[in-house]
Design an enzyme around this catalytic site. Structure first.
Site, PDB file in Angstrom:
ATOM      1  CB  SER A 105      -0.910   0.000   1.238  1.00  0.00           C
ATOM      2  OG  SER A 105      -0.151  -0.182   2.406  1.00  0.00           O
ATOM      3  CD  GLN A 107       3.275   0.815   4.056  1.00  0.00           C
ATOM      4  OE1 GLN A 107       4.011   0.574   5.003  1.00  0.00           O
ATOM      5  NE2 GLN A 107       2.563  -0.122   3.425  1.00  0.00           N
ATOM      6  CG  HIS A 109       5.439   3.169   9.030  1.00  0.00           C
ATOM      7  ND1 HIS A 109       4.455   2.219   8.941  1.00  0.00           N
ATOM      8  CD2 HIS A 109       6.379   2.840   8.111  1.00  0.00           C
ATOM      9  CE1 HIS A 109       4.789   1.340   8.017  1.00  0.00           C
ATOM     10  NE2 HIS A 109       5.953   1.694   7.494  1.00  0.00           N
ATOM     11  CE  LYS A 132       6.355  -0.983  10.718  1.00  0.00           C
ATOM     12  NZ  LYS A 132       5.212  -1.527   9.973  1.00  0.00           N
ATOM     13  CD  GLU A 134       9.144   0.795   7.233  1.00  0.00           C
ATOM     14  OE1 GLU A 134       8.656   0.045   8.093  1.00  0.00           O
ATOM     15  OE2 GLU A 134       8.607   0.971   6.123  1.00  0.00           O
ATOM     16  CG  HIS A 287       7.261   3.944   2.589  1.00  0.00           C
ATOM     17  ND1 HIS A 287       6.966   4.635   3.744  1.00  0.00           N
ATOM     18  CD2 HIS A 287       7.156   2.627   2.911  1.00  0.00           C
ATOM     19  CE1 HIS A 287       6.698   3.777   4.716  1.00  0.00           C
ATOM     20  NE2 HIS A 287       6.796   2.552   4.235  1.00  0.00           N
ATOM     21  NE  ARG A 306      -1.863  -1.448   5.368  1.00  0.00           N
ATOM     22  CZ  ARG A 306      -2.051  -1.809   6.626  1.00  0.00           C
ATOM     23  NH1 ARG A 306      -3.048  -1.246   7.318  1.00  0.00           N
ATOM     24  NH2 ARG A 306      -1.266  -2.685   7.196  1.00  0.00           N
ATOM     25  CE  LYS A 312      -2.916  -6.066   4.868  1.00  0.00           C
ATOM     26  NZ  LYS A 312      -1.597  -6.121   5.535  1.00  0.00           N
TER      27      LYS A 312
END
Length: 451
Positions: A105, A107, A109, A132, A134, A287, A306, A312
């Site tokens: 997706s 998205q 965080h 989050k 990453e 991203h 998302r 989802k």
């Protein structure tokens, strides 16, 4: 006292975007230390191997069956007192292997403050209160969308893709182009703020358009991508050619049908990584991963906001309002790894061109070392760390040792190494073989002597 070298059994999540059956590295790695009830099914997608203490899919001690979370809670020395004091009785990072067959997706965080608010408001869709950030390191060739493009590129697309201009609306498109033209490279705070504001307005216009408008624009977009080929999007921009963009639009449409993500991709950098190349994604950075296999390390959270390319739960308003709207060329978003200084290679390792490479993002929760040992008998001796580590082998085979304890390690094997343990890796195989491992770790402070 327990030897601080624990072989782990790790679970794999099955999401629709994962690679199927044996083509999925996540599935093969999980099968290397499989639970009794796990077997790879050829028609099932396997997306993510999880390595850590996150309660959604906690790793287990292969010998005893106890969760790694139980082990570190019972023995804080495995984490190091400094790590336990700062992050609690759990690993501060979560290590994953992702096997991506079709796009994840669109998205971002949330940062720590927003994560706390979202979790309090909607614990079903935001299962914890942590941020989050990453990092993604390519195992195979990888494609992704990462961060907003330079504004001149977005202006180019608004001028050359009628479907995009149609969806955003003529007035908003014209405002964007006129605002950023000549001001793309400016560093003044006032101009940057103005650019970010108009970027948010244009992005929000895509995301808030009606489904009927989006579907109508999609028909126009796909027709143009199919017929124009290399001339699509005015031939593209220097970073992404028209033919690449056309193929990407057609591929994503084949995966998801009419979707807002088909238009978002013109706002985002399209990035390709070779094995060993990496991206760091801060909290609140937009991203989407498109294809390939990666090692991903993050703060221990499962929060995702998302807004496209997904069946989802979507939270469009939150995504539009949370993003930083920073914009930059993709080269500025790639990481620049360095030689890892706290490892000693033996003569066989040096002569074969073996190396340990450090990926050190600008956060405290984790860093990752990628070690490639070539040939037979190449050895990497790591200085002790004042913090925990997780090591996964992604190719080849060898031995891993802590003190007198020596264990076999090969593709898919995962080990936890406790704080202050001196870990040694040694390759086994032919002259052309490569024994590749990734070691995620956390130290609260920079200990220059590695102790």
């Amino acid at each position: 006292m327990q030897v601080p070298l624990i072989r782990l059994q790790c679970g794999v999540n099955s999401y629709d975007w994962g690679k199927k059956g044996q083509t999925s590295a996540a599935a093969r790695f999980a099968a290397a230390t499989a639970s009794d009830d796990f077997s790879i099914q050829d028609d099932r997608p396997y997306a993510e191997l999880w390595m850590g203490t996150h309660p959604s899919n906690p790793s287990k001690d292969l010998t005893t069956g106890r969760t790694l979370l139980d082990l570190v809670q019972d023995n804080h020395a495995l984490l190091a007192p400094s790590v336990a004091a700062r992050y609690g009785k759990k690993l501060p990072f979560l290590l994953k292997v992702l096997s991506i067959n079709k796009a994840l997706s669109i998205q971002a965080h949330p940062n720590k403050k927003l994560a706390e608010q979202l979790h309090a408001r909607d614990p079903k869709n935001y299962p914890d209160d942590n941020h989050k950030p990453e990092m993604a390191i390519a195992i195979t060739d990888f494609e992704g969308l990462c961060g907003f493009r330079p504004l001149g590129e977005i202006a180019h697309f608004l001028s050359t893709i009628p479907a995009l201009r149609q969806l955003i609306g003529e007035a908003t498109a014209e405002e964007f182009v006129s605002t950023v033209t000549g001001a793309e490279e400016t560093g003044s705070e006032e101009e940057v703020a103005k650019n970010k504001k108009v970027l948010q307005k244009a992005f929000a216009a895509v995301m808030s358009s009606s489904e009927e408008e989006m579907k109508a624009a999609t028909r126009t977009l796909i027709e143009s991508a199919v017929t124009a080929g290399a001339d699509f999007a005015g031939g593209g921009v220097s970073a992404t050619s028209g033919s690449v963009l056309a193929e990407l639009v057609i591929r994503l449409h084949g995966q998801f049908g009419a979707d807002y993500g088909l238009f978002v991709l013109f706002f985002l950098n399209f990035v390709t990584l070779k094995p060993g190349e990496a991206l760091f994604l801060r909290a609140d950075d937009i991203h989407a991963y498109v294809s390939g296999e990666i090692v991903e390390c993050m703060a221990s959270s499962d929060n995702v906001v998302r807004a496209g390319l997904t069946p989802k739960f979507k939270d469009v308003d939150t995504l539009v309002n949370m993003l930083t709207y920073n914009y930059a060329p993709i080269d500025e978003q790639k990481m620049h790894p360095t030689d890892y200084p706290y490892v000693t290679l033996n003569r066989a390792a040096y002569s074969s061109g073996s190396a340990s490479t450090l990926y050190d993002p600008p956060i405290d929760e984790f860093s990752v070392v990628r070690t490639v040992l070539r040939g037979d008998g190449s050895k990497a001796m790591f200085d002790p760390l004042d913090g925990p580590s997780i090591i996964i082998c992604t190719s080849g085979k060898g031995k891993i040792s802590v003190g007198p304890t020596v264990q076999e390690i090969k593709e898919g094997y995962v080990f936890f190494v406790g704080a202050t343990a001196e870990c040694v890796l040694e390759s086994e195989g032919g002259q052309d073989d490569e024994f590749t491992t990734f070691k995620a770790f956390c130290e609260v402070e920079d200990h220059s002597n590695g102790a």
